[in-house]
Design a protein around this motif. Structure first.
Motif, PDB file in Angstrom:
ATOM      1  N   CYS A 101       0.846  -1.195   0.000  1.00  0.00           N
ATOM      2  CA  CYS A 101       0.000   0.000   0.000  1.00  0.00           C
ATOM      3  C   CYS A 101       0.879   1.241   0.000  1.00  0.00           C
ATOM      4  CB  CYS A 101      -0.939   0.013   1.192  1.00  0.00           C
ATOM      5  SG  CYS A 101      -0.107  -0.058   2.785  1.00  0.00           S
ATOM      6  N   GLY A 102       0.299   2.309  -0.465  1.00  0.00           N
ATOM      7  CA  GLY A 102       1.039   3.565  -0.524  1.00  0.00           C
ATOM      8  C   GLY A 102       0.179   4.659  -1.110  1.00  0.00           C
ATOM      9  N   ASP A 103       0.814   5.762  -1.414  1.00  0.00           N
ATOM     10  CA  ASP A 103       0.097   6.921  -1.929  1.00  0.00           C
ATOM     11  C   ASP A 103      -0.117   6.872  -3.435  1.00  0.00           C
ATOM     12  OD1 ASP A 103       0.092   7.928   0.652  1.00  0.00           O
ATOM     13  OD2 ASP A 103       1.981   9.008   0.360  1.00  0.00           O
ATOM     14  N   VAL A 104       0.645   6.041  -4.111  1.00  0.00           N
ATOM     15  CA  VAL A 104       0.568   5.947  -5.570  1.00  0.00           C
ATOM     16  C   VAL A 104      -0.219   4.697  -5.951  1.00  0.00           C
ATOM     17  CG1 VAL A 104       1.940   5.648  -7.671  1.00  0.00           C
ATOM     18  CG2 VAL A 104       2.776   7.131  -5.856  1.00  0.00           C
ATOM     19  N   PRO A 105      -1.218   4.838  -6.827  1.00  0.00           N
ATOM     20  CA  PRO A 105      -1.966   3.647  -7.245  1.00  0.00           C
ATOM     21  C   PRO A 105      -1.102   2.751  -8.138  1.00  0.00           C
ATOM     22  CG  PRO A 105      -2.715   5.569  -8.458  1.00  0.00           C
ATOM     23  CD  PRO A 105      -1.717   6.062  -7.456  1.00  0.00           C
ATOM     24  N   VAL A 106      -0.934   1.527  -7.707  1.00  0.00           N
ATOM     25  CA  VAL A 106      -0.135   0.560  -8.458  1.00  0.00           C
ATOM     26  C   VAL A 106      -1.098  -0.489  -9.031  1.00  0.00           C
ATOM     27  CG1 VAL A 106       1.679  -1.190  -8.319  1.00  0.00           C
ATOM     28  CG2 VAL A 106       1.864   0.913  -6.962  1.00  0.00           C
ATOM     29  N   PRO A 107      -1.097  -0.661 -10.355  1.00  0.00           N
ATOM     30  CA  PRO A 107      -2.018  -1.647 -10.933  1.00  0.00           C
ATOM     31  C   PRO A 107      -1.612  -3.074 -10.563  1.00  0.00           C
ATOM     32  CG  PRO A 107      -0.561  -0.779 -12.631  1.00  0.00           C
ATOM     33  CD  PRO A 107      -0.274  -0.006 -11.374  1.00  0.00           C
ATOM     34  N   THR A 108      -2.592  -3.923 -10.469  1.00  0.00           N
ATOM     35  CA  THR A 108      -2.340  -5.330 -10.164  1.00  0.00           C
ATOM     36  C   THR A 108      -1.369  -5.924 -11.174  1.00  0.00           C
ATOM     37  OG1 THR A 108      -4.536  -5.525  -9.189  1.00  0.00           O
ATOM     38  CG2 THR A 108      -3.454  -7.573  -9.822  1.00  0.00           C
TER      39      THR A 108
END
Length: 171
Positions: A131-138
């Motif tokens: 998890c984090g502040d940047v959306p990371v795609p699956t």
């Protein structure tokens, strides 16, 4: 009474290497170019009108941007129409792909990851940060798993204090 407690950071001593997929986040604005706006009544492409639009449109506004070209209307759009758009966008855009925002993110992350020498993770116990502040795609997690499984000692997902095991090499 003198009580001294020594706190031991077991996470720091565990030898885990945390890899944050967000570190591969490619810079640049994302733009969805929807060709439906070029369709007659959002149903069909008129070649003459479309070619005139392509010729006169200000393509410089896409300079340095990451573009996904798509059609959200239920219409048949010939491949050459997308090719014309790609031809005009390519000199200005950072990246041009066919598809939606998810496809664009997948391509951008994969290109970013292709520049990394994953050998640095050989025989390491790796935690892919979850998890984090940047959306990371699956898709980025899938790609990282594919690249790291052959070389890592183990692969986990989450945070070092709470991980989900994904892979462990049998030595």
């Amino acid at each position: 009474m003198d009580i001294q407690e020594t706190f031991v950071n077991k996470v720091a001593q565990s030898g885990l290497v945390t890899l944050d997929p967000a570190s591969f986040y490619p810079e640049g604005e994302r733009v969805i170019y929807d060709i439906k706006n070029n369709l007659f009544m959002e149903l069909m492409l008129r070649e003459k009108d479309f070619r005139e639009f392509v010729k006169t449109h200000d393509w410089t506004q896409y300079a340095g941007k990451n573009i996904a070209v798509t059609c959200s209307a239920d219409a048949i759009v010939p491949a050459w129409a997308y090719m014309l758009l790609a031809n005009r966008l390519a000199p200005y855009a950072r990246e041009v792909v066919f598809g939606n925002a998810e496809v664009l993110e997948t391509v951008l992350f994969e290109k970013s990851m292709s520049k990394v020498d994953f050998e640095q993770y050989r025989d390491q116990r790796i935690v892919l940060k979850g998890c984090g502040d940047v959306p990371v795609p699956t898709s980025a997690y899938v790609e990282l798993t594919k690249r790291l499984t052959p070389i890592a000692k183990s692969l986990m997902f989450g945070e070092p204090c709470s991980t989900v095991p994904i892979y462990k090499r049998k030595d």
